[in-house]
Structures are given as structure tokens and as C-alpha cells.
Design a protein around this motif. Structure first.
Motif, PDB file in Angstrom:
ATOM      1  N   LEU A   1       1.031  -0.802   0.278  1.00  0.00           N
ATOM      2  CA  LEU A   1       0.173  -0.130  -0.167  1.00  0.00           C
ATOM      3  C   LEU A   1       0.713   1.254   0.407  1.00  0.00           C
ATOM      4  O   LEU A   1       0.677   2.215  -0.307  1.00  0.00           O
ATOM      5  N   GLY A   2       2.083   1.121   0.581  1.00  0.00           N
ATOM      6  CA  GLY A   2       2.780   2.571   0.816  1.00  0.00           C
ATOM      7  C   GLY A   2       3.410   2.883  -0.819  1.00  0.00           C
ATOM      8  O   GLY A   2       3.874   3.428  -1.052  1.00  0.00           O
ATOM      9  N   VAL A   3       3.684   1.332  -1.243  1.00  0.00           N
ATOM     10  CA  VAL A   3       4.531   1.799  -2.132  1.00  0.00           C
ATOM     11  C   VAL A   3       3.798   2.276  -3.364  1.00  0.00           C
ATOM     12  O   VAL A   3       4.052   3.019  -4.119  1.00  0.00           O
ATOM     13  N   TRP A   4       2.241   1.769  -3.951  1.00  0.00           N
ATOM     14  CA  TRP A   4       1.259   1.784  -4.941  1.00  0.00           C
ATOM     15  C   TRP A   4       0.886   3.778  -4.424  1.00  0.00           C
ATOM     16  O   TRP A   4       0.691   4.486  -5.145  1.00  0.00           O
ATOM     17  N   LEU A   5       1.096   4.514  -2.651  1.00  0.00           N
ATOM     18  CA  LEU A   5       0.354   5.259  -2.365  1.00  0.00           C
ATOM     19  C   LEU A   5       1.149   5.711  -2.942  1.00  0.00           C
ATOM     20  O   LEU A   5       1.157   7.639  -3.694  1.00  0.00           O
ATOM     21  N   TYR A   6       2.411   6.038  -2.965  1.00  0.00           N
ATOM     22  CA  TYR A   6       4.117   6.626  -3.451  1.00  0.00           C
ATOM     23  C   TYR A   6       3.811   7.095  -4.815  1.00  0.00           C
ATOM     24  O   TYR A   6       3.650   7.670  -5.797  1.00  0.00           O
ATOM     25  N   LEU A   7       3.196   6.102  -5.803  1.00  0.00           N
ATOM     26  CA  LEU A   7       3.442   6.218  -7.319  1.00  0.00           C
ATOM     27  C   LEU A   7       2.420   6.549  -7.640  1.00  0.00           C
ATOM     28  O   LEU A   7       2.292   7.524  -8.362  1.00  0.00           O
ATOM     29  N   ASP A   8       1.057   6.623  -7.137  1.00  0.00           N
ATOM     30  CA  ASP A   8      -0.443   7.300  -7.177  1.00  0.00           C
ATOM     31  C   ASP A   8      -0.046   8.697  -7.119  1.00  0.00           C
ATOM     32  O   ASP A   8      -1.063   9.350  -7.968  1.00  0.00           O
ATOM     33  N   TYR A   9       0.811   9.084  -5.899  1.00  0.00           N
ATOM     34  CA  TYR A   9      -0.060  10.185  -5.522  1.00  0.00           C
ATOM     35  C   TYR A   9       1.335  10.844  -5.261  1.00  0.00           C
ATOM     36  O   TYR A   9       0.772  12.639  -5.391  1.00  0.00           O
ATOM     37  N   TYR A  10       2.252  10.792  -5.530  1.00  0.00           N
ATOM     38  CA  TYR A  10       3.942  11.386  -5.247  1.00  0.00           C
ATOM     39  C   TYR A  10       4.676  11.290  -6.133  1.00  0.00           C
ATOM     40  O   TYR A  10       5.514  12.739  -6.804  1.00  0.00           O
ATOM     41  N   PHE A  11       4.833  10.801  -7.436  1.00  0.00           N
ATOM     42  CA  PHE A  11       5.490  10.398  -8.861  1.00  0.00           C
ATOM     43  C   PHE A  11       4.416  10.079  -9.533  1.00  0.00           C
ATOM     44  O   PHE A  11       4.956   8.751 -10.179  1.00  0.00           O
ATOM     45  N   SER A  12       3.730  10.090  -9.491  1.00  0.00           N
ATOM     46  CA  SER A  12       2.783   9.597 -10.926  1.00  0.00           C
ATOM     47  C   SER A  12       3.310  10.251 -12.552  1.00  0.00           C
ATOM     48  O   SER A  12       2.727   9.257 -13.060  1.00  0.00           O
TER      49      SER A  12
END
Length: 350
Positions: free
Chosen positions: A43-54
């Protein structure tokens, strides 16, 4: 965005609850803890991908996400297969090694299949080989799901020495069956709606909701697994201090003394046979509680002797945790049936 962050926060709580008793865990619980970590980190990885380095592909994180998922799909199989088994530490390390080897192997296979001139994310519509990867992953998922169900059916809750009673098995089963079904649904949707970006966007929201449901299930299982011991220990200490300070021990003028104290107690029938002469009234009283199982009757009969749990563990040839768990179950059932939790187990008057 709020739901993504909330699911990540709750998954962190679930993981923390699992590691509370990491030094006392059974072999199958180690894999439960590992699963909670994998879910939290994914969940942390995909949160990082989706909202911070999309705006970046971040292939390393993408590959980690695939490894993480393959590990998480394997962990429940080991949980179910190792339940109730005493496994040496070296063997546990070997099992973890096998899990890592299989998970990394399938992730590398995905990476090789996904290689094209665009080098886009593995499971994303812009990757022309995504459909092949989805089919491979779905085969992997279904195989592990069937293995999990096979080992789950072999777990006998009536013979389980520790926490695995019917309620625990139900929560455990629901958690991982939901996980497998949701994951399989995702890859089936990829195969069916390969080129439909609108469907992919809807799947994204469905995934958010499913992740939130999974975090709630993980927390439920974590509380049942890790806090039962602490609640029981606190309650026992409180009762001991209360009885000592108030001097209201039941039948304190006639203390219960266990005869043949040096012997092992095999079961309820063995206890009755050895103690009937000295404690006939106690045995008769407990035997009348027909709603109790034989194991629960044994613990109900042993409670008035006020033996230390370590002493009882040696006497019954079981672990300390088994003693604590069985006393907890006994008290829950007595309350449910409307009886007092202490000998002589009288019915509560409305």
C-alpha cells in the motif's frame, strides 16, 4: 486520496499489532506477520506511485510491487500448512527461503515478459505484453488459492493446541479467501477489458475499497492473535491482586490441594479418576456443566487450585499460551451461558 491514505494508516496499525508478540509467535503466526508487512508495504509503494511521483514510471518500485504480491499470495499457504506444527528455526528459515525463491522467480518472469520498446509498467495498458502477464499471474493465483483451501480444510479446530478455535478459523479464512478472490478478480478484469482505460479507472477505485476492507480484516485477526494473551494476563493479575487485597478467596477455609501432584494429567477422565476421593464435590459440580467440552471441564476443575500457569503447563504437557487461551475460552463460555466465572460456577440471577 483520503481512502488510500486511510488504508495505508490502518495497515500500519495491523502490522504493529502483529509484531507486538513477535518473540512468542507460533510458526504459522510468523507468516501472518510477514503477510501483514507485505500488505502494509505494498500500500505504501502504490500510494507513493499514485500520489507523489505519478509522472514517473519508477520501474524499481513497480518490480518490487510484483515481488511483494507474489510473496503475499504464498504466505497464506504456509500459514495454513504450518498450523499446529512444531517447526525448528532452521526449517522456518528454509520455508521463508522457498517463499522468496518462488516469489522472486515469478516476478522475474513477469519482468521478462513485459520487456518491450516502451518499457512501461508491467500491469498497465500501455505495456503490449500485459495480457500475457495477467494470464500467468492468474494461473499462479488460482494454484495458490487451491493449495490454501486444501491446507485450510486439514486444520481441525477441535485438535488445535493454541488459538485456532472456530471463531479464529472463520476470521482467518475470510481474510485470505477475500484476498485471493479480489486479486483474481483484478486479473480476470485485465484479461477481459484489456484495452478499456475507463474500466481500468473503475478497477482502481474498486481496488481502493478492497484494500480498505482487507486492512480491517487484518486488524481484526491481529487483535485476536496478539491481544488475547495480554488481556488474559492482565485479567489474571487483576483477579489475583483483588483476591489478595480483599481476602475473599472462595472457600478459603478449605483450600484445594491437588493429590498425586507429581503426576501428569492426561485429560478430564484421568483427572476424575485420580481426584474423585479428595474432590468429589468439585468434580460433580463441574460435570453438571454439560455445555462445556471435556477440555473446558478439566480447566474448570483446575481453576480452584490456584496453580501457577507454568506449573499447569508442566502438569498438562502444553505451552503457557495454551493454558491462557483455554482459561480465556472457559470464562467466555461460562459468561455466555449465564454462569459465574469462578468456582462453584453458579448461575447468575436476573
Amino acid at each position: 486520496m483520503f481512502l488510500s491514505h486511510l488504508a495505508f494508516f490502518l495497515s500500519a496499525i495491523g502490522f504493529i499489532l502483529f509484531i507486538v508478540r513477535s518473540n512468542k509467535q507460533e510458526p504459522f503466526e510468523l507468516f501472518l506477520t510477514f503477510f501483514s508487512f507485505l500488505f502494509f508495504s505494498s500500500l505504501g509503494v502504490w500510494l507513493y506511485l499514485d500520489y507523489y511521483f505519478s509522472d514517473q514510471s519508477l520501474r524499481v518500485l513497480d518490480f518490487y510491487g510484483i515481488i511483494n504480491e507474489n510473496f503475499a499470495l504464498l504466505a497464506p499457504v504456509f500459514c495454513a500448512a504450518l498450523f499446529g506444527k512444531s517447526v525448528p528455526k532452521i526449517k522456518i528459515l528454509q520455508y521463508f527461503g522457498l517463499l522468496i525463491l518462488i516469489g522472486v522467480g515469478f516476478a522475474i518472469l513477469h519482468l521478462l515478459i513485459a520487456q518491450d520498446e516502451t518499457e512501461h509498467l508491467i500491469f498497465y495498458p500501455t505495456n503490449k505484453n500485459m495480457r500475457i502477464n495477467a494470464a500467468v499471474q492468474l494461473t499462479y493465483n488460482i494454484t495458490l488459492f487451491l493449495l490454501f483451501l486444501y491446507y485450510l480444510r486439514k486444520i481441525n479446530v477441535n485438535k488445535g493446541p493454541e488459538l485456532f478455535d472456530g471463531v479464529y478459523k472463520k476470521v482467518f479464512s475470510i481474510l485470505f479467501i477475500v484476498y485471493y478472490i479480489l486479486d483474481n478478480f483484478f486479473f480476470v478484469a485485465i484479461l477481459v477489458y484489456f484495452n478499456n482505460l475507463q474500466v481500468f479507472k473503475q478497477m482502481y477505485y474498486i481496488t481502493l475499497v478492497s484494500n480498505f476492507i482487507m486492512t480491517l480484516l487484518i486488524i481484526t485477526l491481529a487483535i485476536y492473535t496478539n491481544w488475547l494473551f495480554l488481556i488474559t494476563r492482565f485479567k489474571r493479575k487483576w483477579q489475583k491482586d483483588y483476591n489478595k487485597n480483599e481476602n475473599i478467596l472462595i472457600l478459603e477455609n478449605k483450600p484445594f490441594i491437588l493429590s498425586n501432584h507429581g503426576d501428569k494429567i492426561l485429560n478430564w477422565n484421568n483427572f476424575k479418576q485420580n481426584q474423585v476421593n479428595e474432590h468429589e464435590e468439585l468434580i460433580t459440580n463441574v460435570e453438571s456443566l454439560e455445555f462445556l467440552t471435556k477440555t473446558e471441564k478439566l480447566y474448570a476443575a483446575l481453576q480452584p487450585f490456584n496453580l501457577a500457569h507454568k506449573e499447569l503447563a508442566d502438569l498438562l504437557s502444553v505451552s503457557l499460551r495454551t493454558i491462557e487461551t483455554n482459561f480465556y475460552r472457559l470464562r467466555v463460555k461460562l459468561r455466555k451461558e449465564g454462569y459465574t466465572e469462578d468456582y462453584p460456577y453458579q448461575q447468575n440471577k436476573d
